[in-house]
Enzyme design. Structure first.
Site, PDB file in Angstrom:
ATOM      1  N   VAL A   1       1.034  -1.129  -0.070  1.00 60.47           N
ATOM      2  CA  VAL A   1       0.086   0.004   0.051  1.00 60.47           C
ATOM      3  C   VAL A   1       0.851   1.246   0.005  1.00 60.47           C
ATOM      4  CG1 VAL A   1      -1.956  -1.065   1.248  1.00 60.47           C
ATOM      5  CG2 VAL A   1      -0.083  -0.190   2.500  1.00 60.47           C
ATOM      6  N   SER A   2       0.321   2.474  -0.324  1.00 62.01           N
ATOM      7  CA  SER A   2       1.143   3.735  -0.378  1.00 62.01           C
ATOM      8  C   SER A   2       1.477   4.268   0.805  1.00 62.01           C
ATOM      9  CB  SER A   2       0.722   4.579  -1.619  1.00 62.01           C
ATOM     10  OG  SER A   2       0.587   4.025  -2.790  1.00 62.01           O
ATOM     11  N   SER A   3       0.442   4.308   1.768  1.00 64.07           N
ATOM     12  CA  SER A   3       0.455   5.175   2.586  1.00 64.07           C
ATOM     13  C   SER A   3      -0.028   4.489   4.168  1.00 64.07           C
ATOM     14  CB  SER A   3      -0.245   6.511   2.715  1.00 64.07           C
ATOM     15  OG  SER A   3      -1.655   6.372   2.620  1.00 64.07           O
TER      16      SER A   3
END
Length: 225
Positions: A85-87
């Protein structure tokens, strides 16, 4: 199973346990690629000898004794599930990805490990991704399992897939459709992250000019989601 055109018989009384065949014929007999057979010999799983010209020669009696069950045991590489995931605020999605990947691999009876990553799909330096690539290039990975193609990288995944093909790593993508919403949402986050990185390099991470630029560009990106 195959015609051993390059097997040399000295006489009818020779010990057939010492008859050798080429790597190509041995691979055909086993139903595997020559790359796989080289990997097995390099790790000491199958014995061979060198011909005067330096070519690998395999003992026909050894090859004949190998059963399908033996083949499965010889190819003891691991399946790697890769989740990203990115964040930090997407931790819940990361947990769901891991659950899906591990349930899928377990249902297929694969011996697996799971690598989790936190970072942009545009970032090639993530620790998990680097670990994954190293394992693939070491020949340790039988298959790579992803929930979606873009969990690996936003752009450039095809290069990793080409590497997988070279090192005989199967790529399994569980969901190949319905990625539109996820793609758009994460692409926005990737754009904001890029803006943040480059503006910090230009003006310094704590400067007012940097904050003003980030806020302005973030507003523009969010308007076109």
């Amino acid at each position: 199973m195959g015609n051993y055109s390059d097997v040399v018989y000295i006489n009818n009384d020779m010990d057939t346990s010492e008859v050798t065949i080429s790597i190509g014929d041995a691979a055909k007999e086993l139903g595997i690629s020559t790359k796989t057979l080289r990997r097995w010999t390099d790790s000491g799983k199958i014995r061979f000898e060198r011909s005067p010209s330096g070519q690998r020669r395999f003992f026909l009696a050894d090859i004949k004794r190998i059963t399908p069950r033996d083949l499965k045991q010889l190819d003891d590489r691991v399946t790697i599930n890769y989740a990203r995931v990115s964040s930090h605020d997407q931790k819940g999605d990361l947990v769901r990805q891991v659950q899906v990947l591990e349930a899928f691999s377990a249902a297929n009876g694969w011996q697996f490990e799971t690598i989790q990553d936190l970072g942009s799909g545009l970032n090639y330096q993530k620790k998990g991704l680097q670990k994954l690539l190293k394992r693939i290039m070491q020949g340790d990975v039988a298959r790579l399992v992803l929930t979606h193609k873009d969990r690996l990288l936003r752009f450039g995944a095809e290069l990793v897939f080409a590497m997988c093909e070279e090192f005989e790593t199967e790529v399994v993508i569980i969901n190949k459709t319905n990625e539109e919403v996820t793609f758009e949402q994460e692409l926005v986050q990737d754009m904001i992250e890029l803006i943040t990185i480059f503006s910090a390099r230009l003006y310094g991470s704590r400067s007012k000019k940097n904050k003003k630029l980030i806020d302005g560009m973030t507003a523009v990106v969010n308007e076109v989601k």
